[in-house]
Structures are given as structure tokens and as C-alpha cells.
Enzyme design. Structure first.
Site, PDB file in Angstrom:
ATOM      1  N   CYS A 226       1.022  -0.942  -0.153  1.00 30.35           N
ATOM      2  CA  CYS A 226      -0.412  -0.234   0.119  1.00 30.35           C
ATOM      3  C   CYS A 226       1.195   1.096  -0.129  1.00 30.35           C
ATOM      4  CB  CYS A 226      -1.000  -0.031   1.022  1.00 30.35           C
ATOM      5  SG  CYS A 226      -1.968   1.292   1.469  1.00 30.35           S
TER       6      CYS A 226
ATOM      7  N   CYS B 279      -0.250   3.604   3.300  1.00 26.72           N
ATOM      8  CA  CYS B 279       0.235   3.278   3.727  1.00 26.72           C
ATOM      9  C   CYS B 279       2.160   3.790   4.318  1.00 26.72           C
ATOM     10  CB  CYS B 279       0.387   1.425   4.402  1.00 26.72           C
ATOM     11  SG  CYS B 279      -1.420   0.863   4.143  1.00 26.72           S
TER      12      CYS B 279
END
Length: 148
Positions: A72, A75
Site C-alpha cells: 500500500c 501506508c
């Protein structure tokens, strides 16, 4: 006879042993009674299924979890800000990371539908949740606002 000093249970981020720490000592860099490592490192603690519940049910300070995954982009972008927030928020709060790719059962257990997702717990119960990447100052402000 004087009243006993207030104490908290704090789970060690290294060996995951529960420690009893006097409230007045939390800011004085206490060490774990078992492994003798610092109870507060100023860094998020990576948790998995084996130690997640111990921290959730035994620590008596608020816990802020970052549910994330290595694939991600947002993230990975938020990770340095989350680490900066840990430096500011400890010892009043423990910051932890849960890799939902490595431990999908925890993401499913808490109904994590998008990542990154921050979830704040007090007394073992979720009190607030925020999806999406945030900067360090926003993480600190949001966590303090919801921790009470």
C-alpha cells in the site's frame, strides 16, 4: 496511612510481558522487569496475532493501531509520520502496527476495509477510527482528541 501510588499495567514492546509501573514513573523511561529493555521506545510496535490481544487486554494506556500492508503506497508514505507521532505520544499512549497482509485475521476481525486505517482503543474497546494517510501532527491531534 497514605494512599498507594497509582500504578498501570504496561505490556513490554519487546518480550510482551505485563509490567506494573507507577504512574509517576512512566515518564522516567522504565524498563521491563523481565527482559530489562525500555518499556517505551518512541517507535511503533509491530504486532501479530500472537501478541495483539495481550497488548489490547492488558495494557492500561490507550493503544493506537495502524492497520497497513507493505504493498500500500499511502501506508508506506504515512509510516514515517506514524513513527514521529510515536515519539510525541509515548508514554501516554502505545502506537502499534498490524500488517494486514501478514495477519489478515486481525484486519477481518476489526472490519478493516481500507488501509491505512488508524484505530484507537481504550480499556480493550475501540473508541475511534480513521481511514486514510495522515501527517504526524494530524495523527497526534486526532489521537489526543479521541483518547480523552
Amino acid at each position: 496511612m497514605p494512599a498507594p501510588a497509582a500504578a498501570l499495567h504496561i505490556v513490554c514492546p519487546h518480550c510482551h510481558t505485563t509490567n506494573r509501573v507507577q504512574l509517576a514513573d512512566t515518564a522516567r523511561a522504565p524498563d521491563c522487569g523481565k527482559c530489562h529493555q525500555p518499556l517505551f521506545t518512541g517507535q511503533p510496535v509491530a504486532l501479530d496475532e500472537a501478541n495483539f490481544d495481550r497488548h489490547l487486554t492488558r495494557s492500561q494506556i490507550p493503544l493506537l493501531f495502524d492497520f497497513w500492508a507493505p504493498w500500500c503506497g499511502p501506508c508506506r508514505q504515512m509510516a514515517p509520520a506514524y513513527a514521529q507521532a510515536a515519539e510525541v505520544l509515548e508514554p501516554a499512549m502505545r502506537l502499534a502496527k498490524v500488517d494486514t497482509q501478514a495477519v489478515p485475521t486481525l484486519g477481518a476481525r476489526y472490519g478493516i476495509r481500507s488501509i491505512p486505517t488508524l484505530a484507537l482503543f481504550k480499556g480493550g474497546r475501540e473508541v475511534a477510527r480513521q481511514a486514510g494517510a495522515m501527517g504526524a501532527s494530524d495523527i497526534v491531534r486526532w489521537a489526543r482528541q479521541h483518547a480523552g
